[in-house]
Write an enzyme that holds these catalytic residues in place. Structure first.
Site, mmCIF file in Angstrom:
data_model
loop_
_atom_site.group_PDB
_atom_site.id
_atom_site.type_symbol
_atom_site.label_atom_id
_atom_site.label_comp_id
_atom_site.label_asym_id
_atom_site.label_seq_id
_atom_site.Cartn_x
_atom_site.Cartn_y
_atom_site.Cartn_z
ATOM 1 N N SER A 101 39.509 39.392 32.513
ATOM 2 C CA SER A 101 40.168 38.727 33.627
ATOM 3 C C SER A 101 40.066 37.210 33.465
ATOM 4 C CB SER A 101 39.556 39.240 34.932
ATOM 5 O OG SER A 101 40.274 38.806 36.052
ATOM 6 N N HIS A 126 44.573 41.041 32.793
ATOM 7 C CA HIS A 126 45.309 41.756 33.834
ATOM 8 C C HIS A 126 45.825 40.743 34.848
ATOM 9 C CE1 HIS A 126 41.445 42.503 36.469
ATOM 10 N NE2 HIS A 126 41.692 41.233 36.293
#
Length: 199
Positions: A101, A126
């Site tokens: 992330s 993501h």
């Protein structure tokens, strides 16, 4: 049981006396910053302060940012990202363990040619996450618009830094997208997989 922060011996130059200091302060003396937890506002403030200090001390020398992080706050991560771009010192990013992330985003934000990962590292990208909780619909709508704005910004920066088409970044970040160190190199998130410490 918590382990606490390890201490290491340190001798001031010209002194015969040793004193014990915490490992993170000792690493900072070598221009090494360790991001080894979730990215929060407090952690970001600490990393930003270290980046600014090390840059003011000698902007011609590189700063090493080691990353083993599950990600965290987008706004906190963007404070680190903006500071990395703002300072003159090259920032060498090195993934060990996991950069997920916002951790992956910061890994990718290192100086071009100096974004590294150890062989068994995992990198995951993501889209930004958001929660609704128990709030009014109008507040949820405002947050949704902000999340979409942030998603667009992060995807564009990642496309610029990896060389991937924006459409591919958008597709790949739609869900958790895990990569090995070598796959991250091929993707353009990092520049090199290393097995030994850079000199």
């Amino acid at each position: 049981m918590p382990i606490g922060v390890p201490s290491v011996p340190y001798r001031l130059p010209g002194s015969s006396f040793e004193r014990w200091i915490d490992i993170y302060n000792r690493l900072a003396m070598e221009r090494i910053i360790f991001l080894g937890q979730e990215v929060t506002d407090g952690l970001a403030n600490s990393i930003v302060a270290q980046l600014l200090y090390l840059d003011s001390e000698d902007s011609s020398k590189p700063i090493y940012l080691y990353i083993n992080s599950p990600g965290g706050s987008v706004t906190a991560g963007m404070a680190i990202y903006d500071t990395m771009q703002y300072i003159k010192s090259p920032v060498i990013t090195i993934c060990l363990g996991l950069a997920a992330s916002m951790g992956a985003f910061l890994l990718c934000a290192g100086s071009k040619g100096k974004r590294l990962a150890l062989p068994h590292s995992r990198i995951m990208i993501h889209q930004p996450l958001g929660g609704t909780g128990r709030r009014q619909a109008s507040d949820i709508e405002i947050e949704a618009k902000e999340i979409l704005r942030i998603k667009k910004l992060l995807n564009q920066i990642m496309a610029d830094r990896t060389g991937q088409p924006l459409e591919k970044i958008e597709k790949d970040t739609d869900r958790d997208y895990f990569m090995s160190a070598e796959e991250a190199r091929e993707y353009g998130l990092i520049d090199q997989v290393i097995a030994e410490r850079p000199v």
